[in-house]
Design an enzyme around this catalytic site. Sequence first.
Site, PDB file in Angstrom:
ATOM      1  N   HIS A  75       0.842  -1.204   0.000  1.00 44.41           N
ATOM      2  CA  HIS A  75       0.000   0.000   0.000  1.00 44.41           C
ATOM      3  C   HIS A  75       0.867   1.241   0.000  1.00 44.41           C
ATOM      4  O   HIS A  75       2.088   1.174   0.184  1.00 44.41           O
ATOM      5  CB  HIS A  75      -0.983  -0.005   1.172  1.00 44.41           C
ATOM      6  CG  HIS A  75      -0.361   0.063   2.535  1.00 44.41           C
ATOM      7  ND1 HIS A  75       0.510  -0.882   3.010  1.00 44.41           N
ATOM      8  CD2 HIS A  75      -0.506   0.972   3.535  1.00 44.41           C
ATOM      9  CE1 HIS A  75       0.864  -0.573   4.249  1.00 44.41           C
ATOM     10  NE2 HIS A  75       0.275   0.551   4.589  1.00 44.41           N
ATOM     11  N   HIS A  77       1.338   3.862   1.934  1.00 45.83           N
ATOM     12  CA  HIS A  77       1.878   4.603   3.068  1.00 45.83           C
ATOM     13  C   HIS A  77       3.404   4.570   2.926  1.00 45.83           C
ATOM     14  O   HIS A  77       3.982   3.548   2.537  1.00 45.83           O
ATOM     15  CB  HIS A  77       1.445   3.973   4.402  1.00 45.83           C
ATOM     16  CG  HIS A  77       0.033   4.347   4.793  1.00 45.83           C
ATOM     17  ND1 HIS A  77      -0.737   3.593   5.639  1.00 45.83           N
ATOM     18  CD2 HIS A  77      -0.730   5.433   4.452  1.00 45.83           C
ATOM     19  CE1 HIS A  77      -1.911   4.184   5.805  1.00 45.83           C
ATOM     20  NE2 HIS A  77      -1.934   5.293   5.093  1.00 45.83           N
ATOM     21  N   ASP A  79       6.005   4.271   4.665  1.00 47.58           N
ATOM     22  CA  ASP A  79       6.881   3.261   5.259  1.00 47.58           C
ATOM     23  C   ASP A  79       6.843   1.935   4.513  1.00 47.58           C
ATOM     24  O   ASP A  79       7.465   0.964   4.932  1.00 47.58           O
ATOM     25  CB  ASP A  79       6.550   3.064   6.747  1.00 47.58           C
ATOM     26  CG  ASP A  79       5.096   2.677   7.000  1.00 47.58           C
ATOM     27  OD1 ASP A  79       4.203   3.218   6.310  1.00 47.58           O
ATOM     28  OD2 ASP A  79       4.847   1.843   7.888  1.00 47.58           O
ATOM     29  N   HIS A  80       6.107   1.921   3.383  1.00 46.82           N
ATOM     30  CA  HIS A  80       6.075   0.709   2.563  1.00 46.82           C
ATOM     31  C   HIS A  80       6.588   0.952   1.141  1.00 46.82           C
ATOM     32  O   HIS A  80       6.741   0.014   0.386  1.00 46.82           O
ATOM     33  CB  HIS A  80       4.658   0.120   2.526  1.00 46.82           C
ATOM     34  CG  HIS A  80       4.212  -0.352   3.882  1.00 46.82           C
ATOM     35  ND1 HIS A  80       4.185  -1.671   4.234  1.00 46.82           N
ATOM     36  CD2 HIS A  80       3.845   0.338   4.998  1.00 46.82           C
ATOM     37  CE1 HIS A  80       3.794  -1.789   5.502  1.00 46.82           C
ATOM     38  NE2 HIS A  80       3.576  -0.580   5.980  1.00 46.82           N
ATOM     39  N   ASP A 225      -0.316  -4.411   6.807  1.00 44.63           N
ATOM     40  CA  ASP A 225      -0.988  -3.488   7.733  1.00 44.63           C
ATOM     41  C   ASP A 225      -2.468  -3.838   7.761  1.00 44.63           C
ATOM     42  O   ASP A 225      -3.173  -3.642   6.769  1.00 44.63           O
ATOM     43  CB  ASP A 225      -0.834  -2.031   7.265  1.00 44.63           C
ATOM     44  CG  ASP A 225       0.521  -1.449   7.625  1.00 44.63           C
ATOM     45  OD1 ASP A 225       1.487  -2.228   7.688  1.00 44.63           O
ATOM     46  OD2 ASP A 225       0.613  -0.222   7.837  1.00 44.63           O
ATOM     47  N   HIS A 283       6.223  -5.293  12.119  1.00 41.29           N
ATOM     48  CA  HIS A 283       5.580  -3.977  12.088  1.00 41.29           C
ATOM     49  C   HIS A 283       5.312  -3.464  13.503  1.00 41.29           C
ATOM     50  O   HIS A 283       4.281  -2.879  13.810  1.00 41.29           O
ATOM     51  CB  HIS A 283       4.271  -4.037  11.286  1.00 41.29           C
ATOM     52  CG  HIS A 283       3.827  -2.692  10.777  1.00 41.29           C
ATOM     53  ND1 HIS A 283       2.967  -1.881  11.474  1.00 41.29           N
ATOM     54  CD2 HIS A 283       4.128  -2.012   9.654  1.00 41.29           C
ATOM     55  CE1 HIS A 283       2.745  -0.778  10.792  1.00 41.29           C
ATOM     56  NE2 HIS A 283       3.448  -0.820   9.683  1.00 41.29           N
TER      57      HIS A 283
END
Lengths: 316, 316
Positions: A75, A77, A79-80, A225, A283
């Site tokens: 996705h 966000h 941090d990905h 997530d 995570h």
Amino acid sequence: MLAMVALFLLTCSMTFSVTILGSGAAIPMLHRNPSAQVVNVHEKLFLFDCAEGTQLQLRKNRIKLQKIGHIFISHLHGDHYYGLMGLITTLHLLGRTAELHVYAHEPLEKLILMNLDASQTVLRYPLVFHAIDPSAGEMVFSSKIATVTTIPLNHNFPVSGFIIRERKSPPNIRKEFLEGRELSNLDYRRIKAGADYIDPEGKVHANEDITRAPMPARAYAYCSDTAYHEPVIPLVSGVDLLYHEATFMEDRAADAAAKFHSTAIQAATIAKKAGVKRLLLGHYSARYRDLEALLAEARTVFPDTLLAQDGLVIEL
Amino acid sequence: MLAMVALFLLTCSMTFSVTILGSGAAIPMLHRNPSAQVVNVHEKLFLFDCAEGTQLQLRKNRIKLQKIGHIFISHLHGDHYYGLMGLITTLHLLGRTAELHVYAHEPLEKLILMNLDASQTVLRYPLVFHAIDPSAGEMVFSSKIATVTTIPLNHNFPVSGFIIRERKSPPNIRKEFLEGRELSNLDYRRIKAGADYIDPEGKVHANEDITRAPMPARAYAYCSDTAYHEPVIPLVSGVDLLYHEATFMEDRAADAAAKFHSTAIQAATIAKKAGVKRLLLGHYSARYRDLEALLAEARTVFPDTLLAQDGLVIEL
């Protein structure tokens, strides 16, 4: 010598491993990078998520950058995916010519193109973008060795998990049968495809007598997530290894729910209900330095639980 | 105790330092990150370029992320800005409310907005974007303590260097004069602004008798990616420290010219002709592990040359 080469090829061809490049949540820490993992299936490398710093984590773990052929982004966000442009650019600067395939939600394609445009970069290699539908659970990759299927997750934002499944191997021809015979390549292929063998004397050897069942095909599921989400259970049922996010411990279950993340116990509950072989947690919120208590909570529900930590390699 | 506080404040107020976060060229290496530097002027932090990994380099060097108020991006090659989105996002996640000012060429604003949009992020703090004109040499920042002016550089792509200049300090009031007197705040301000002082007995003390000249204002010039380019010389004339890229050694002068980069000797030649106090080299090609030979070449032309290395702090 030939035996050694054969053994080497056999070992290589059977690899199915996961290397954790980043095991933390949104904020990069010195001891814990955000999400990225390399899955090695028969020496083909698949990257799952690509946070800032992924290319350095690849170097640190002595993984050859150019061997990565397929990148799956769960996705958008940061941090990905904030390490993706850096990796794409470095592969270009190092002279890559082989195709690179990126699988992600649709807005990422435009972001990649705009970044390349901003730096007036024309890549030396073909970058093939595959838009994935976050609402669907569907096969997005298929080759001779593996398939990748998406898992719709439940976050405050569209997120796709992934399952990578090894293709079922053909049966192995028994060593005892091979001794003293010279089989043609065609014979090999026929037997592996399930045919009986008729020897030069006309004797029929039934396929089940001269082969043994292959290793069962292995599978790894990556749920990056997500809140606790039971629709995931049938999709990851029985996988050899389930990575499931565990951002919080149980005393913060309300935080987890509010932020659409999971607790370690919720991850373990999914693992138990899905009957997976092993569970891998990750995570983690930056608040947890020592993860033993978080692990202990998960193990009360699902004993075969491991902690993802940067640099960990897990063989399936 | 008061004296200690005063000494502390004096020390703080006089800081002018440069911390190297990344000293390498385009490809991040384990021992050498791409371009990023923090300039501390009187405890205000200015970031010059922001390559991938900058936020971790800030942590590693124990620099408080939230103290950064102004970020200057020299150009839109990834090794100078791929860490910006990560830093912007982390400042948000850590609860920043203070304004953050970003100075860069115009296409970066759209990239920032598209990334925020892709993650549906509404920043908790005001991010103020200042588009800078790569063809101009102009003041883009001005405060009570410093100014920042752009330097048009000569690359195969629009690049702006930067000069950060400390404001001229007011004169210091002599200690001998202060002893035994009680001056009002207004008196202080008037004397520092150049006025004479009339004491309670009506005696006039000429300003030049009761003050001494302040420390000369200091300046740092940052020339990130550029071929040898003489128009830079008058712009950086006499600065206390000149950072000038030195991607190659002299045996690769042809490479340097073809790629619009500089050799160490070319950087030293600019430093010498501009009469700067010290020269700082950086942006080394990944081919150079040991940099002593590169430094030695520069010193044949300009002896007061230093090597930028990740983690180095230089006081001006």
